[in-house]
Design a protein around this motif. Structure first.
Motif, mmCIF file in Angstrom:
data_model
loop_
_atom_site.group_PDB
_atom_site.id
_atom_site.type_symbol
_atom_site.label_atom_id
_atom_site.label_comp_id
_atom_site.label_asym_id
_atom_site.label_seq_id
_atom_site.Cartn_x
_atom_site.Cartn_y
_atom_site.Cartn_z
ATOM 1 N N CYS A 1 39.767 35.152 47.193
ATOM 2 C CA CYS A 1 38.334 35.446 47.178
ATOM 3 C C CYS A 1 38.076 36.945 46.995
ATOM 4 O O CYS A 1 37.174 37.352 46.261
ATOM 5 C CB CYS A 1 37.680 34.952 48.469
ATOM 6 N N ARG A 2 38.875 37.757 47.675
ATOM 7 C CA ARG A 2 38.713 39.206 47.562
ATOM 8 C C ARG A 2 38.985 39.668 46.128
ATOM 9 O O ARG A 2 38.242 40.480 45.577
ATOM 10 C CB ARG A 2 39.670 39.895 48.543
ATOM 11 N N ARG A 3 40.044 39.142 45.509
ATOM 12 C CA ARG A 3 40.385 39.525 44.133
ATOM 13 C C ARG A 3 39.269 39.104 43.159
ATOM 14 O O ARG A 3 38.886 39.868 42.275
ATOM 15 C CB ARG A 3 41.715 38.878 43.737
ATOM 16 N N GLN A 4 38.767 37.878 43.338
ATOM 17 C CA GLN A 4 37.688 37.392 42.478
ATOM 18 C C GLN A 4 36.427 38.249 42.634
ATOM 19 O O GLN A 4 35.748 38.573 41.661
ATOM 20 C CB GLN A 4 37.381 35.925 42.807
ATOM 21 N N PHE A 5 36.150 38.619 43.883
ATOM 22 C CA PHE A 5 34.937 39.394 44.169
ATOM 23 C C PHE A 5 34.982 40.750 43.465
ATOM 24 O O PHE A 5 34.029 41.148 42.794
ATOM 25 C CB PHE A 5 34.786 39.571 45.680
ATOM 26 N N PHE A 6 36.091 41.448 43.591
ATOM 27 C CA PHE A 6 36.181 42.772 42.982
ATOM 28 C C PHE A 6 36.246 42.696 41.456
ATOM 29 O O PHE A 6 35.764 43.599 40.770
ATOM 30 C CB PHE A 6 37.374 43.541 43.553
ATOM 31 N N HIS A 7 36.815 41.621 40.935
ATOM 32 C CA HIS A 7 36.807 41.427 39.479
ATOM 33 C C HIS A 7 35.369 41.268 38.993
ATOM 34 O O HIS A 7 34.974 41.844 37.965
ATOM 35 C CB HIS A 7 37.632 40.195 39.107
ATOM 36 N N PHE A 8 34.569 40.495 39.739
ATOM 37 C CA PHE A 8 33.167 40.308 39.368
ATOM 38 C C PHE A 8 32.396 41.629 39.458
ATOM 39 O O PHE A 8 31.580 41.945 38.589
ATOM 40 C CB PHE A 8 32.524 39.261 40.270
#
Length: 575
Positions: free
Chosen positions: A377-384
């Motif tokens: 979730c953290r990786r997806q969030f920062f990618h967004f």
């Protein structure tokens, strides 16, 4: 002077190369081109995929062609239609400024009538897959008598795919050739045999270590239980939101099943396998090249010859049965000097294969933990967030709505706006991963078992490429089948045949012992009857397949007197 001109290439070819934006040759091009321009020397070039091998043989080959002669002067043989088309397209771009030089691609899945018509118009270079080439020879639609140069591209792949007899046939029928140019990523004994039997004192050039992997590839592996393999795949995809890659499966059934699952869950993915028509394959590859698809899932046979720029990841859903296939899988990424990542998903019983791979390709494999749900979730969030900050607002009349937006959000803090954006974008991710389990296998027993294997090695004292480990557990039933190497099988293709026909997973298999006329297979007792029922009575290449339980344990290829072991004299006489 242009760097390519310094190698001896003529002005027309140098201009075409410059138009393509290439300024400096790759190592294999730098070493091969001056040698091949002589046209009279047999040549062996060993280099990984993505290192510019097509230009290494294509440029000197085109310079040697006589445009006044309208018959095949050069023959390039390669394993797949995808590679056949890729080579043809590359050669066409190289001949941009050389008039009267024509190339024809001949491969299965396309109209042979059209290919024959084009050949009759007059071409100097023929790029062919072995099967279609043999077909054209038998129809007397192509004359190899005037062929001067024969190029075998991806030679190890052609031999792995069972084209040894076809290659021998072609080389025996190009009797007036001046040289053979053999290019390969690896140098197994089968490739060495071609060099020995058909080539005269070949000049050998190796870029990097023999059988080594691309140094720009980061090899990673993750250990999970067999029943968590799919969930691990999904989590690794989610953890790498910018991924543009290929997932390799062992069978076409696996490729189709996994693709359908991922599509239902919203992933941009399609499968590429042997059941697709040429039109369907072309459509899938077109979408993948245009990046309409994030992922392509493919079998080894379907993916051979795929050359797509910018692939960031290769994922081995399962490690290949033939250890050398790993080199070709991983070579789909890190092409043309770029970097890439090759990920392998392993279960406990496969971890010892990693050490063998490390030795074979001279690279270190990094064992990593499967990410937790929170990490995903953290990786997806920062990618967004990165995408949000990079969004281009220069092409829209957004100022028209700016006042309305400011009024709408006047009572809302910046922090709350960000929270709402995150909730809107990631609500599904947060719910899916809030109670995600740990998919890693953590066991001292695993490490102990792996270390014991590394110290002791396989029980027979040698490494078997096609069957990494040998299992003789009491939970296995030994089966006899009346097909073997004489039927064109090698270890990997035999495994794929029996597993495809029985629709079983590789984990149910134990030891496999292949002979010329027949083979023995250990299979989990619980599915032995299913395998027999699936295979017994099937037809393969016009022959009836027979499978039944065999008594006793695995037999050695020969007894002390050198006699071959066989299940019974009556069974062998059936064929």
């Amino acid at each position: 002077m242009n760097a390519f001109e310094a190698l001896g290439l003529n002005e027309q070819l140098v201009q075409a190369i410059s138009d393509l934006g290439f300024e400096n040759p790759t190592p294999i091009q730098e070493q091969a081109i001056p040698i091949l321009l002589s046209g009279t020397m047999d040549f062996v070039g060993l280099a990984q995929t993505g290192t510019g091998k097509t230009a290494a043989f294509g440029l000197p080959l085109l310079q040697l062609m006589n445009v006044a002669e309208k018959h095949p002067q050069a023959l390039i043989v390669c394993p797949t239609r995808e590679l056949c088309l890729q080579i043809t397209n590359d050669l066409a771009s190289f001949t941009k400024h050389k008039k009267g030089l024509f190339t024809e691609a001949v491969y299965g899945g396309a109209s042979i009538t059209m290919q024959i018509r084009n050949l009759r118009k007059g071409v100097q270079v023929v790029v062919a897959t072995p099967g279609r080439l043999i077909d054209l020879i038998e129809r007397k639609a192509i004359d190899l008598q005037k062929v001067k140069y024969v190029v075998l591209d991806e030679a190890d792949e052609m031999l792995n795919m069972g084209f040894r007899d076809d290659i021998d046939f072609v080389l025996k029928n190009t009797i007036n050739r001046e040289s053979i140019w053999l290019f390969s990523a690896t140098m197994p004994p089968e490739v060495r045999a071609i060099s020995k039997n058909f080539m005269e004192n070949p000049k050998e050039v190796t870029v990097g270590k023999k059988n080594s992997g691309n140094v720009n590839i980061d090899h990673q592996y993750f250990v999970t239980s067999a029943h968590h393999r799919y969930e691990t795949l999904k989590r690794l995809i989610d953890f790498n939101p910018g991924m543009y890659g290929i997932i390799f499966t062992r069978t076409k059934a696996d490729a189709q099943e996994i693709a359908e699952k991922l599509v239902r869950e919203g992933y941009e993915i399609e499968a590429l396998h042997g059941d697709l028509t040429q039109q369907q394959r072309d459509k899938v590859m077109s979408r993948f090249r245009q990046k309409s698809l994030q992922l392509l899932i493919a079998t080894d046979v379907a993916a051979r010859g795929i050359d797509v720029d910018g692939i960031t990841h290769v994922i081995n859903y399962e490690l290949p049965d033939d250890i050398e296939v790993y080199t070709h899988r991983s070579g789909r990424t890190a092409r043309a000097g770029k970097s890439g990542i090759c990920i392998s998903i392993c279960h406990v019983k496969e971890t010892f294969k990693i050490k063998q791979l490390e030795r074979m390709i001279n690279s270190i494999f990094h064992k990593l933990d499967i990410p937790t749900g929170k990490e995903v979730c953290r990786r997806q969030f920062f990618h967004f967030m990165d995408k949000l900050m990079q969004a281009d607002t220069s092409h829209g009349d957004y100022e028209t709505y700016l006042g309305d937006l400011q009024e709408k959000f006047a009572s809302v803090s910046k922090e709350e706006v960000l929270q709402r954006v995150a909730a809107l974008e990631f609500d599904h991710f947060l719910k899916y991963y809030e109670n995600a389990e740990d998919l890693n296998v953590r066991s001292d027993f695993r490490d102990k078992r792996q270390n014991n294997f590394r110290e002791a090695g396989p029980s027979n004292g040698r490494r078997d490429r096609g069957n990494y480990g040998q299992r003789g557990d009491s939970g296995y039933t030994r089966l006899f089948i009346n097909v073997g190497t004489k039927d064109g099988f090698y270890k990997a293709s035999f495994l794929q045949f029996i597993l495809d026909e029985s629709n079983l997973k590789k984990e149910v298999l134990g030891r496999i012992d292949m002979k010329e006329m027949n083979s023995w297979v250990e299979v989990d007792k619980s599915v032995a009857s299913k395998m027999i029922k699936s295979l017994d009575g099937k037809r393969y290449n016009g022959r009836a397949v027979r499978m039944n339980e065999a008594d006793g344990g695995f037999r050695k290829p020969s007894d002390e007197r050198g006699n071959r072991s066989r299940p019974s004299a009556s069974r062998e006489r059936r064929f």
